[in-house]
Write an enzyme that holds these catalytic residues in place. Structure first.
Site, PDB file in Angstrom:
ATOM      1  N   ASP A   1       0.881  -1.171   0.000  1.00 26.18           N
ATOM      2  CA  ASP A   1       0.000   0.000   0.000  1.00 26.18           C
ATOM      3  C   ASP A   1       0.916   1.218   0.000  1.00 26.18           C
ATOM      4  O   ASP A   1       2.140   1.074  -0.113  1.00 26.18           O
ATOM      5  CB  ASP A   1      -0.924  -0.028   1.238  1.00 26.18           C
ATOM      6  CG  ASP A   1      -2.245   0.694   0.990  1.00 26.18           C
ATOM      7  OD1 ASP A   1      -2.202   1.887   0.614  1.00 26.18           O
ATOM      8  OD2 ASP A   1      -3.314   0.075   1.166  1.00 26.18           O
TER       9      ASP A   1
ATOM     10  N   HIS B   1      -2.983   3.529  -4.454  1.00 26.97           N
ATOM     11  CA  HIS B   1      -2.373   3.097  -3.184  1.00 26.97           C
ATOM     12  C   HIS B   1      -0.969   2.524  -3.404  1.00 26.97           C
ATOM     13  O   HIS B   1      -0.604   1.526  -2.796  1.00 26.97           O
ATOM     14  CB  HIS B   1      -3.256   2.035  -2.505  1.00 26.97           C
ATOM     15  CG  HIS B   1      -4.439   2.621  -1.789  1.00 26.97           C
ATOM     16  ND1 HIS B   1      -4.332   3.287  -0.586  1.00 26.97           N
ATOM     17  CD2 HIS B   1      -5.756   2.625  -2.107  1.00 26.97           C
ATOM     18  CE1 HIS B   1      -5.534   3.684  -0.186  1.00 26.97           C
ATOM     19  NE2 HIS B   1      -6.418   3.302  -1.102  1.00 26.97           N
TER      20      HIS B   1
ATOM     21  N   ASP C   1      -8.979  -0.163  -5.420  1.00 27.34           N
ATOM     22  CA  ASP C   1      -9.827   0.808  -4.722  1.00 27.34           C
ATOM     23  C   ASP C   1      -9.192   2.202  -4.682  1.00 27.34           C
ATOM     24  O   ASP C   1      -7.983   2.350  -4.808  1.00 27.34           O
ATOM     25  CB  ASP C   1     -10.095   0.351  -3.278  1.00 27.34           C
ATOM     26  CG  ASP C   1      -8.817   0.215  -2.480  1.00 27.34           C
ATOM     27  OD1 ASP C   1      -7.845  -0.348  -3.017  1.00 27.34           O
ATOM     28  OD2 ASP C   1      -8.771   0.680  -1.330  1.00 27.34           O
ATOM     29  N   GLU C   2     -10.057   3.185  -4.528  1.00 31.67           N
ATOM     30  CA  GLU C   2      -9.674   4.553  -4.199  1.00 31.67           C
ATOM     31  C   GLU C   2      -8.575   5.123  -5.099  1.00 31.67           C
ATOM     32  O   GLU C   2      -7.590   5.673  -4.623  1.00 31.67           O
ATOM     33  CB  GLU C   2      -9.242   4.626  -2.726  1.00 31.67           C
ATOM     34  CG  GLU C   2     -10.353   4.247  -1.773  1.00 31.67           C
ATOM     35  CD  GLU C   2      -9.961   4.392  -0.304  1.00 31.67           C
ATOM     36  OE1 GLU C   2     -10.728   5.032   0.428  1.00 31.67           O
ATOM     37  OE2 GLU C   2      -8.913   3.879   0.103  1.00 31.67           O
TER      38      GLU C   2
ATOM     39  N   TRP D   1     -16.845  -3.621  -0.481  1.00 33.45           N
ATOM     40  CA  TRP D   1     -16.688  -2.899   0.788  1.00 33.45           C
ATOM     41  C   TRP D   1     -17.596  -1.675   0.833  1.00 33.45           C
ATOM     42  O   TRP D   1     -18.015  -1.263   1.891  1.00 33.45           O
ATOM     43  CB  TRP D   1     -15.221  -2.547   1.047  1.00 33.45           C
ATOM     44  CG  TRP D   1     -14.625  -1.477   0.166  1.00 33.45           C
ATOM     45  CD1 TRP D   1     -14.344  -1.577  -1.171  1.00 33.45           C
ATOM     46  CD2 TRP D   1     -14.224  -0.165   0.561  1.00 33.45           C
ATOM     47  NE1 TRP D   1     -13.791  -0.413  -1.632  1.00 33.45           N
ATOM     48  CE2 TRP D   1     -13.694   0.481  -0.590  1.00 33.45           C
ATOM     49  CE3 TRP D   1     -14.233   0.540   1.771  1.00 33.45           C
ATOM     50  CZ2 TRP D   1     -13.195   1.776  -0.568  1.00 33.45           C
ATOM     51  CZ3 TRP D   1     -13.735   1.835   1.806  1.00 33.45           C
ATOM     52  CH2 TRP D   1     -13.235   2.446   0.637  1.00 33.45           C
TER      53      TRP D   1
ATOM     54  N   TYR E   1     -15.463  -4.061   9.236  1.00 29.82           N
ATOM     55  CA  TYR E   1     -14.224  -3.293   9.365  1.00 29.82           C
ATOM     56  C   TYR E   1     -13.784  -3.268  10.833  1.00 29.82           C
ATOM     57  O   TYR E   1     -14.279  -2.493  11.648  1.00 29.82           O
ATOM     58  CB  TYR E   1     -14.401  -1.884   8.775  1.00 29.82           C
ATOM     59  CG  TYR E   1     -14.020  -1.858   7.307  1.00 29.82           C
ATOM     60  CD1 TYR E   1     -14.438  -2.880   6.455  1.00 29.82           C
ATOM     61  CD2 TYR E   1     -13.215  -0.856   6.775  1.00 29.82           C
ATOM     62  CE1 TYR E   1     -14.070  -2.893   5.117  1.00 29.82           C
ATOM     63  CE2 TYR E   1     -12.841  -0.851   5.438  1.00 29.82           C
ATOM     64  CZ  TYR E   1     -13.271  -1.880   4.615  1.00 29.82           C
ATOM     65  OH  TYR E   1     -12.903  -1.893   3.293  1.00 29.82           O
TER      66      TYR E   1
ATOM     67  N   ASP F   1     -11.131  -2.257  12.109  1.00 25.51           N
ATOM     68  CA  ASP F   1     -10.367  -1.103  12.602  1.00 25.51           C
ATOM     69  C   ASP F   1     -11.313  -0.107  13.274  1.00 25.51           C
ATOM     70  O   ASP F   1     -10.865   0.801  13.969  1.00 25.51           O
ATOM     71  CB  ASP F   1      -9.572  -0.418  11.481  1.00 25.51           C
ATOM     72  CG  ASP F   1     -10.426  -0.037  10.274  1.00 25.51           C
ATOM     73  OD1 ASP F   1     -11.456  -0.713  10.015  1.00 25.51           O
ATOM     74  OD2 ASP F   1     -10.064   0.932   9.581  1.00 25.51           O
TER      75      ASP F   1
ATOM     76  N   TRP G   1      -7.665  -3.022   8.932  1.00 28.53           N
ATOM     77  CA  TRP G   1      -6.759  -1.979   8.447  1.00 28.53           C
ATOM     78  C   TRP G   1      -5.990  -1.469   9.662  1.00 28.53           C
ATOM     79  O   TRP G   1      -6.572  -1.287  10.739  1.00 28.53           O
ATOM     80  CB  TRP G   1      -7.552  -0.854   7.795  1.00 28.53           C
ATOM     81  CG  TRP G   1      -8.353  -1.327   6.622  1.00 28.53           C
ATOM     82  CD1 TRP G   1      -9.692  -1.582   6.590  1.00 28.53           C
ATOM     83  CD2 TRP G   1      -7.862  -1.647   5.314  1.00 28.53           C
ATOM     84  NE1 TRP G   1     -10.068  -2.028   5.352  1.00 28.53           N
ATOM     85  CE2 TRP G   1      -8.961  -2.079   4.545  1.00 28.53           C
ATOM     86  CE3 TRP G   1      -6.598  -1.604   4.723  1.00 28.53           C
ATOM     87  CZ2 TRP G   1      -8.841  -2.466   3.208  1.00 28.53           C
ATOM     88  CZ3 TRP G   1      -6.476  -1.982   3.404  1.00 28.53           C
ATOM     89  CH2 TRP G   1      -7.587  -2.406   2.651  1.00 28.53           C
ATOM     90  N   THR G   2      -4.691  -1.212   9.473  1.00 28.44           N
ATOM     91  CA  THR G   2      -3.874  -1.008  10.674  1.00 28.44           C
ATOM     92  C   THR G   2      -3.267   0.391  10.812  1.00 28.44           C
ATOM     93  O   THR G   2      -2.278   0.552  11.515  1.00 28.44           O
ATOM     94  CB  THR G   2      -2.743  -2.056  10.709  1.00 28.44           C
ATOM     95  OG1 THR G   2      -1.971  -1.930   9.508  1.00 28.44           O
ATOM     96  CG2 THR G   2      -3.294  -3.467  10.826  1.00 28.44           C
ATOM     97  N   GLU G   3      -3.875   1.394  10.175  1.00 20.20           N
ATOM     98  CA  GLU G   3      -3.313   2.740  10.306  1.00 20.20           C
ATOM     99  C   GLU G   3      -2.986   3.088  11.762  1.00 20.20           C
ATOM    100  O   GLU G   3      -1.957   3.669  12.058  1.00 20.20           O
ATOM    101  CB  GLU G   3      -4.307   3.793   9.789  1.00 20.20           C
ATOM    102  CG  GLU G   3      -4.338   3.957   8.290  1.00 20.20           C
ATOM    103  CD  GLU G   3      -5.336   3.032   7.620  1.00 20.20           C
ATOM    104  OE1 GLU G   3      -5.753   2.030   8.236  1.00 20.20           O
ATOM    105  OE2 GLU G   3      -5.706   3.308   6.464  1.00 20.20           O
TER     106      GLU G   3
HETATM  107  C1  ACM Z   1     -10.804  -0.146   1.342  1.00 17.11           C
HETATM  108  O1  ACM Z   1     -11.193  -0.145   2.523  1.00 17.11           O
HETATM  109  N1  ACM Z   1     -10.227   0.931   0.816  1.00 17.11           N
HETATM  110  C2  ACM Z   1     -10.962  -1.306   0.505  1.00 17.11           C
END
Ligand code: ACM
Length: 657
Positions: A203, A277, A340-341, A407, A430, A432, A481-483
């Site tokens: 990422d 990403h 994504d994104e 998602w 999710y 997180d 997700w581990t931000e």
């Molecule tokens: C995502 O949570 N951007 C797949």
């Protein structure tokens, strides 16, 4: 003394009707379970018998049993016969009911023997996981437990999964988790019969997989200047010798983890994210980006401009060479390519990309995205693999054989159009997201809210998707997700017990879902997690009462609950008004705690509890406490637009230091 060679036919054991409380605490709940009289007792003389196909599972089972019991249980081959053996645990793929499928199994526990019978190896393994849950939670101890009674209740279980895809995704890019930490998680997934580990390996914030042809991906892309994300630098140990933050898996590491997962019947699905990403890759190889760089690996969250340049043919060589090495490392047929994104401005502002769009008659950047994904898909398919991508791969038209990982929507439409989909909607999957409305008692994290109960209520088949198209829903998955998560203890806190709930959603029959019974079984599973030394959230909320429409008005009213006996000492009482159902929410004006009718503490702030929540947590500071006093809680509220809401009130007590 047990009589050797005598088998007590289970037909002679009367099936007894037991109350739910007497049922073993199995998570996920099996499809069919019949509790029978009596118990099988594990002794140092118990033997494990396995046919050739079941030998690896037999070894794993013996190892687990040995750790907690100290018994050196012998494993014997049982190649030709599949008959139960006295004081034996038999694992066999012989004489099975093939209708149980590739992951189903039968588990028969009598006072005399245990038999796990399954058409295929995965079923034998899942049967062994159920067997462990029939034993006391101490069986998960990492040390020998003295004086335990290692007995399991007699049962007849027939079991198979509701869904084929039972997954968890871990983001190791935002924060790096080493191979031992990953294997620890795989052990927990295996315990819940989850079978897909989606490894988010790359990422913007880090590239984590060694690619021999492009060494800079890990020399440069695996490291950033600091932990970032406002996280205490001391909360993680993932630093290189030069003090940079990050890490990566060598190809040998990857092979080891893949084999570790395979022994537990978990397929690892790697994600090599593209076309967005991709800052970490572009920091190493800026020539494949749209701007030429330089690109810097960020230390905060966001959606960035690190996007591959599809107008450069060399970009595709680069990605194809990477995928070629990835294919060699992962036996999975499915390869996730992200998608994504993607910030389309980057392509909008690139004259090269605009020229490409003109050449290929692509009307907009969404079509360029689709063109990119189709091109990669062709390569993936040509190498006998299938492509998975996030919801956005639907933009501009979905590639033919691609699987959509939903998602933010699109899964229902994709399934209706005959595409396989995996459901992982943010609202339910999710991990997180925060586990309590009371953020003050939760670790630093993402602002959104996903309580355990909501995970338990997840239904992977979208409403309105009917047979036969519902069969395109392969299953569901938790995404971590581990931000904001830089340490294993925190990671485990976010995952457990929500993974218990997800495991039941994707394995057990839809109509067996029962929140009260799940909570009963979860209490035992929390003991197992404690034995394993796996961190988990424990809900300390004390339920105080409820409200119903009859108490409400559209003008301010005071609701009152007797909380005598629930006040435990001086400190903070964090009260949450928790809307359950009804069209109209409640506006909350204030909450107060009264001692013998005298107000001792009050929190006045504008709050709301309804489908949306706004500051519904009230903190009452009680400076002193009287043992014999009468305590009551008062809430000043009004129904917003109506008075049809139902809800409950609970608090968490934080004692004064
Ligand atoms: C995502 O949570 N951007 C797949």
């Amino acid at each position: 003394m047990k009589k050797l060679f005598t088998i007590l036919p289970i037909l002679f054991l009367a099936a007894t009707v037991f109350s739910a409380a007497n049922q073993p605490a199995l998570i996920p709940l099996p499809q069919k379970i019949e509790r029978l009289d009596g118990a099988f007792v594990l002794t140092p003389q118990t033997r494990i018998y396995a046919d050739w196909a079941s030998r690896q599972t037999a070894k794993l089972l013996a190892l687990r049993l040995r750790q907690a019991t100290g018994y050196q249980l012998k494993i014997s081959r049982k190649i030709f016969s599949s008959a139960p053996v006295a004081n034996g645990i038999l694992l066999t793929t012989k004489n099975t009911n093939t209708s149980l499928g590739a992951e189903g199994y039968e588990l028969t526990v009598t006072t005399n023997s245990v038999v796990i019978r399954a058409p295929a190896q995965a079923g034998v393994f899942y049967g062994s996981q159920t067997l462990l849950q029939l034993l006391p939670p101490e069986i998960f101890s990492t040390n020998v437990v003295a004086n335990a009674n290692w007995q399991m209740p007699c049962v007849q279980i027939e079991d198979w999964p509701r869904f084929k895809w039972r997954g968890m995704m871990l983001d190791v890019s935002r924060h790096f988790y080493n191979k031992l930490e990953v294997e620890r998680l795989l052990d927990q997934m295996a315990r819940f019969k989850l079978n897909r580990f989606h490894w988010h390996l790359v990422d913007d914030h880090g590239w984590r997989i060694e690619i021999k042809k492009y060494p800079k991906l890990t020399e440069v892309g695996a490291w950033r200047s600091g932990v970032g994300f406002n996280i205490d630098p001391k909360s993680t140990t993932a630093y290189g010798p030069d003090g940079r933050y990050g890490g990566f898996y060598t190809q040998a590491d990857i092979r080891e983890v893949v084999a570790y997962a395979a022994a537990r019947h978990i397929t690892i699905v790697p994600e090599i994210e593209m076309p967005g990403h991709s800052l970490a890759a572009l920091a190493a190889y800026p020539q494949y980006g749209c701007t030429g760089g330089p690109y810097t690996i960020p230390v905060s969250g966001g959606v960035f401009n690190g996007i591959y340049n599809p107008a450069n043919e060399e970009t595709f060589r680069f990605l194809e060479n990477i995928l070629t090495e990835v294919f060699q490392l992962f036996p999975s047929r499915y390869i996730h390519i992200g998608g994504d994104e993607v910030r389309k401005e980057t392509w909008k502002n690139s004259p090269e990309c605009q020229a490409l769009m003109k050449r290929e008659a692509l009307k907009n950047e969404e079509e360029l995205q689709s063109w990119f994904i189709r091109r990669i898909e062709k390569f993936v398919n040509a190498h006998d693999h299938a492509l998975i991508g996030w919801s956005e791969i639907l933009q501009g038209g979905l590639a033919k054989s691609a699987v959509v990982m939903d998602w933010i929507g699109g899964g229902k439409e994709a399934a209706a159009a005959g595409h396989n989909v995996i459901m992982t909607p943010t609202d339910f999957c999710y991990f997180d997201y925060c586990q309590s409305l009371d953020r003050s008692l939760e670790p630093h994290g993402f602002a959104a809210y996903l309580p355990l109960r909501k995970v338990y209520s997840f239904e992977p088949v979208p409403v309105g998707l009917t047979p036969p198209n519902d069969s395109y829903v392969l299953g569901g998955q938790a995404n971590v997700w581990t931000e904001y998560i830089a340490a294993t203890t925190h990671l485990e806190y976010m995952i457990f017990p929500r993974l218990d709930a997800l495991a039941e959603v994707v394995w057990s029959p839809k109509d067996s879902r029962n929140w009260e019974d799940f909570q009963r079984r979860l209490k035992v599973d929390e003991q197992r997690l404690d034995e394993l030394g796996v961190n988990h959230r424990h809900d300390n909320t004390v339920k105080l009462g409820e409200w119903t429409p009859s108490q409400l008005s559209t003008t301010n009213v005071t609701m009152e609950w007797d909380v005598t006996g629930k006040v435990k000492g001086p400190g903070q009482y964090h009260v949450t008004l928790n809307y359950d159902h009804g069209d109209n929410g409640l506006t909350i004006v204030s909450l107060a705690l009264l001692e013998n009718g005298h107000e001792m503490a009050r929190d006045t702030h504008a709050g709301f509890t309804g489908v949306e929540q706004r500051k519904p947590v009230y903190v009452l500071d009680l400076p002193a406490f009287k043992q014999d006093a009468h305590y009551s809680l008062q809430a000043n509220v009004r129904g917003e637009g109506g008075t049809d809401s139902y809800g409950s009130v609970g608090w968490v007590f934080v004692p004064s230091k």
